[in-house]
Design a protein around this motif. Structure first.
Motif, PDB file in Angstrom:
ATOM      1  N   ALA A 124       0.810  -1.215   0.000  1.00 48.67           N
ATOM      2  CA  ALA A 124       0.000   0.000   0.000  1.00 48.67           C
ATOM      3  C   ALA A 124       0.850   1.275   0.000  1.00 48.67           C
ATOM      4  O   ALA A 124       0.493   2.273  -0.630  1.00 48.67           O
ATOM      5  N   GLY A 125       1.989   1.227   0.695  1.00 48.94           N
ATOM      6  CA  GLY A 125       2.802   2.437   0.824  1.00 48.94           C
ATOM      7  C   GLY A 125       3.376   2.932  -0.478  1.00 48.94           C
ATOM      8  O   GLY A 125       3.530   4.144  -0.692  1.00 48.94           O
ATOM      9  N   SER A 126       3.700   2.015  -1.378  1.00 52.91           N
ATOM     10  CA  SER A 126       4.209   2.427  -2.685  1.00 52.91           C
ATOM     11  C   SER A 126       3.190   3.279  -3.417  1.00 52.91           C
ATOM     12  O   SER A 126       3.541   4.216  -4.147  1.00 52.91           O
ATOM     13  N   GLN A 127       1.911   2.950  -3.219  1.00 56.40           N
ATOM     14  CA  GLN A 127       0.861   3.713  -3.906  1.00 56.40           C
ATOM     15  C   GLN A 127       0.790   5.142  -3.374  1.00 56.40           C
ATOM     16  O   GLN A 127       0.591   6.082  -4.143  1.00 56.40           O
ATOM     17  N   TYR A 128       0.936   5.302  -2.064  1.00 52.38           N
ATOM     18  CA  TYR A 128       0.971   6.663  -1.518  1.00 52.38           C
ATOM     19  C   TYR A 128       2.095   7.469  -2.168  1.00 52.38           C
ATOM     20  O   TYR A 128       1.913   8.646  -2.528  1.00 52.38           O
ATOM     21  N   TYR A 129       3.252   6.853  -2.314  1.00 49.62           N
ATOM     22  CA  TYR A 129       4.391   7.568  -2.895  1.00 49.62           C
ATOM     23  C   TYR A 129       4.096   7.975  -4.332  1.00 49.62           C
ATOM     24  O   TYR A 129       4.330   9.129  -4.732  1.00 49.62           O
TER      25      TYR A 129
END
Length: 244
Positions: A124-129
């Protein structure tokens, strides 16, 4: 006359189909009957850590898309409209998982207290970036994977038969098995009508490939007890997964 170029959604499906063997094998291994009940509870906890990020991700992507639309980005307006509808469809699904946990003999705290695993943060964190520092269209690759590897239609009955759990413990699997084919069709239609540049098509594909890899690693961890799953390329079982 040269053949028509495949659509954006068709190219994405082909790419994922060439790479999804490890994920499908891990899913099949997860749902093996021996000692399924504790693995199912662990699955519900893990899926809560993934699914609770879905609506916040889409809200931020919609916010960024609206800002880009105001600057004349031709992709951003239709993307924001799609996200508005998909947010409405996905709201509250994290609460389903907590209800399922309670009915399966665990507590919501089992999902809420522990720090989510690094593989979930990578998923999920990659998507925030990418939403914040590149373009929110990348989120469509993530959604394509989570919708495209949703629970199979027969998985609810399989879990109930093996574990003896009541229907109240199986809502998330049951509902997503019914809903996600339609959601995936909507996403593919969006990909095919968006005026994506070649670079943006690549962005969606990279996001999807990363999501596929992270989801596979998560499912391998969930099914790790017992016999190891088949190696990459050892076959293509039926998809039995998760949706945002």
């Amino acid at each position: 006359m040269s053949a028509a170029r495949p659509s954006t959604s068709a190219r994405l499906r082909v790419t994922l189909g060439l790479l999804d063997g490890e994920l499908l094998a891990a899913m099949e291994h997860l749902w093996r009957p021996e000692d399924l009940l504790p693995r199912y509870r662990a699955y519900l906890c893990a899926m809560h850590t993934v699914v609770r990020a879905s609506v916040p991700l889409m809200l931020r992507a919609r916010e960024r898309a609206r800002l880009l639309d105001a600057c004349g980005d031709p992709v951003a307006g239709p993307l924001a409209a799609y996200l508005t509808e998909h947010i409405r469809e996905e709201e509250g699904h994290d609460a389903w998982l907590l209800d399922d946990l309670l009915a399966a003999g665990s507590t919501p705290g089992d999902a809420l207290r522990p720090m989510p695993e690094p593989v979930v943060a990578a998923l999920a964190g990659s998507q925030y970036y990418w939403i914040e520092h590149h373009h929110p269209v990348a989120l469509l690759g993530y959604i394509a994977v989570l919708e495209g590897y949703a629970p199979a239609a027969n998985l609810t009955a399989r879990i109930a038969r093996t574990t003896g759990l009541p229907d109240a413990a199986l809502r998330t699997v049951r509902e997503h098995a019914a809903l996600d084919t339609g959601h995936l069709d909507d996403l593919h239609a969006l990909l095919d009508r968006l005026p994506l540049t070649e670079g943006q098509q690549a962005d969606v594909t990279v996001s999807a490939m990363h999501s596929l890899d992270a989801l596979a690693r998560l499912f391998v961890r969930l099914g790790r007890s017992g016999t190891a799953p088949p190696p990459r390329g050892a076959g293509h079982p039926s998809p039995m997964g998760v949706s945002p």
